[in-house]
Design a protein around this motif. Sequence first.
Motif, short mmCIF file in Angstrom:
data_model
loop_
_atom_site.label_atom_id
_atom_site.label_comp_id
_atom_site.label_asym_id
_atom_site.label_seq_id
_atom_site.Cartn_x
_atom_site.Cartn_y
_atom_site.Cartn_z
N GLY A 115 0.81 -1.22 0.00
CA GLY A 115 0.00 0.00 0.00
C GLY A 115 0.84 1.26 0.00
O GLY A 115 0.36 2.33 -0.40
N ILE A 116 2.11 1.18 0.42
CA ILE A 116 3.01 2.34 0.36
C ILE A 116 3.57 2.41 -1.06
O ILE A 116 4.46 1.64 -1.43
CB ILE A 116 4.16 2.23 1.39
CG1 ILE A 116 3.60 2.24 2.81
CG2 ILE A 116 5.15 3.38 1.21
CD1 ILE A 116 4.66 2.12 3.89
N GLU A 117 3.06 3.31 -1.87
CA GLU A 117 3.48 3.43 -3.27
C GLU A 117 4.26 4.71 -3.52
O GLU A 117 4.54 5.06 -4.66
CB GLU A 117 2.26 3.33 -4.19
CG GLU A 117 1.60 1.96 -4.10
CD GLU A 117 0.62 1.69 -5.23
OE1 GLU A 117 -0.23 2.57 -5.47
OE2 GLU A 117 0.73 0.62 -5.86
N GLU A 118 4.62 5.41 -2.44
CA GLU A 118 5.53 6.56 -2.52
C GLU A 118 6.36 6.55 -1.25
O GLU A 118 5.82 6.45 -0.15
CB GLU A 118 4.78 7.88 -2.65
CG GLU A 118 5.71 9.09 -2.73
CD GLU A 118 4.96 10.41 -2.77
OE1 GLU A 118 5.62 11.46 -2.64
OE2 GLU A 118 3.73 10.40 -2.90
N PHE A 119 7.69 6.65 -1.39
CA PHE A 119 8.54 6.62 -0.20
C PHE A 119 9.77 7.47 -0.43
O PHE A 119 10.08 7.88 -1.55
CB PHE A 119 8.93 5.17 0.16
CG PHE A 119 9.85 4.50 -0.83
CD1 PHE A 119 11.23 4.53 -0.66
CD2 PHE A 119 9.34 3.85 -1.95
CE1 PHE A 119 12.08 3.92 -1.58
CE2 PHE A 119 10.17 3.24 -2.87
CZ PHE A 119 11.55 3.27 -2.68
N ASP A 120 10.48 7.76 0.68
CA ASP A 120 11.73 8.53 0.63
C ASP A 120 12.90 7.61 0.95
O ASP A 120 12.79 6.74 1.83
CB ASP A 120 11.72 9.67 1.65
CG ASP A 120 10.65 10.71 1.37
OD1 ASP A 120 10.15 10.74 0.23
OD2 ASP A 120 10.31 11.48 2.29
N PHE A 121 13.99 7.80 0.24
CA PHE A 121 15.25 7.11 0.50
C PHE A 121 16.14 8.13 1.18
O PHE A 121 16.56 9.11 0.57
CB PHE A 121 15.84 6.66 -0.85
CG PHE A 121 17.20 5.97 -0.78
CD1 PHE A 121 17.32 4.64 -1.09
CD2 PHE A 121 18.36 6.69 -0.46
CE1 PHE A 121 18.56 4.01 -1.08
CE2 PHE A 121 19.60 6.07 -0.44
CZ PHE A 121 19.70 4.72 -0.76
N TYR A 122 16.38 7.94 2.48
CA TYR A 122 17.09 8.95 3.25
C TYR A 122 18.37 8.38 3.81
O TYR A 122 18.37 7.53 4.71
CB TYR A 122 16.19 9.45 4.40
CG TYR A 122 16.77 10.65 5.12
CD1 TYR A 122 16.74 11.91 4.53
CD2 TYR A 122 17.34 10.52 6.36
CE1 TYR A 122 17.26 13.01 5.19
CE2 TYR A 122 17.87 11.61 7.03
CZ TYR A 122 17.82 12.86 6.43
OH TYR A 122 18.35 13.95 7.07
N GLU A 123 19.51 8.84 3.26
CA GLU A 123 20.80 8.37 3.74
C GLU A 123 21.25 9.13 4.98
O GLU A 123 21.90 8.59 5.85
CB GLU A 123 21.86 8.49 2.65
CG GLU A 123 23.17 7.83 3.06
CD GLU A 123 24.29 8.01 2.04
OE1 GLU A 123 25.26 7.25 2.11
OE2 GLU A 123 24.17 8.91 1.19
N GLY A 124 20.91 10.38 5.04
CA GLY A 124 21.30 11.16 6.22
C GLY A 124 21.56 12.60 5.85
O GLY A 124 21.35 13.04 4.72
N ARG A 125 21.99 13.35 6.82
CA ARG A 125 22.30 14.76 6.61
C ARG A 125 23.76 14.90 6.22
O ARG A 125 24.64 14.31 6.84
CB ARG A 125 22.00 15.54 7.90
CG ARG A 125 20.53 15.51 8.26
CD ARG A 125 20.27 16.19 9.60
NE ARG A 125 20.95 15.48 10.68
CZ ARG A 125 20.46 14.41 11.26
NH1 ARG A 125 19.31 13.90 10.87
NH2 ARG A 125 21.11 13.81 12.24
#
Length: 414
Positions: A141-151
């Motif tokens: 159901g999650i069809e949009e997400f963020d790929f977050y490596e860091g700051r």
Amino acid sequence: MDFKLLSACFGALFISCHASFGQITDNPKVDEQSAPYVKIKRVELTDNNTIIYLQFIEKRTPQPEFRQPRSLPLPDFRQGQIPEQGNQIWLDPETRLYKPGEIDKKFKLIKAENIPTATKKKVAEGDTVDFVAYFERLTPGIEEFDFYEGRSSGGYQSWNFYGIHIKNPLKKQVQKSGAPTAKGTSPATKPAGKPLAKAPVKPAPQPQKEKTATVSVIQGMVFNAKTKQPVAAQLSYVENGDTLQFKSSSGKYRIGLDAGEKYNFRVTARGYYGSSFTVTPGDSSGRASLEKDLYLTPLIVGETILLPNIYFETSKYTLLPESFPELNQLVEVMRDNPDIKIRVEGHTDNVGDFDKNLELSRQRAEAVKNYLTEKGIDTARIEAKGYGGTRPLAKGSEEERKKNRRVEIVITEM
């Protein structure tokens, strides 16, 4: 072997193999990303993992006619200490996936292939590195997400992707049949006797609470203040001593921040007067996502632009140091647009002596002009004028009248 039976076996084998490959999205749409030289080629969902195939391309540096030895670091982020040895890449082991706006719903990195997570890998100019990252399985159901490596920190640029669109539909619920259960034989009744003592019941162990994520997200759009159309812009901010930049060609932005820090943002765009704002994610009442749309004033003849962060000593025309960032921004606008001429206008409220207010507003406008000329802007491009309290923006309470004490610029020529 019976042909029908053989066909059925092959069909079952095909279905099982197809299911093992899971849901695949090639070249998924990505709304925004922090580094243009890394792209997501494919996202594959299996029963247990979210598998992301990425590609890093190290750009080539244009060669001058007479090549000079490089004494400064390459302009790219993630560079090594010695430029001749090339840049370095790696994937932060704390990289995770998020559903936008719900940072407590995260999916951790499990492993990576063809890119290190504990050390660094050297790359030369023109190199292409294909690598794969395995994460926990995204919830259906999650069809949009963020790929977050860091700051980003220490001069290294993190690889963050915001708004990755994939195929991940909800699983269809299988309805259970309502067939009645078979009747069993009633157990024989034991003669009444002394009730057995109940064994003490141990309380169920309480699940360990996972630490709340300290990442917050600020997002929104940059608009033309006149037309309300999106504007391609750049957002700059400082984090842990590093100046970071986020460029958006569509006007849309989404940036991950440390919830415990305070940030001063500067927004710039070609042909517009920039804007600044301050945000402290920790003061957002626990919200994981902050929404902030930004409006930039176009540089056109006749346009009046408020300089919002100009401060003077009380009842004097001495500029306070808090004014310097705003004035330096104006200096850059004048340098980037050498044909622009402006009029600096000083304003006060209407409390007190009329003539003194008029003179004070003129002196403050002159103080701004002097600052610009000291920074190298030709004095012929700047006119200074004071209007005292003759052009109020607001009336009423003291809080409202503060708006009248201001400095504005008017573009007189381009």
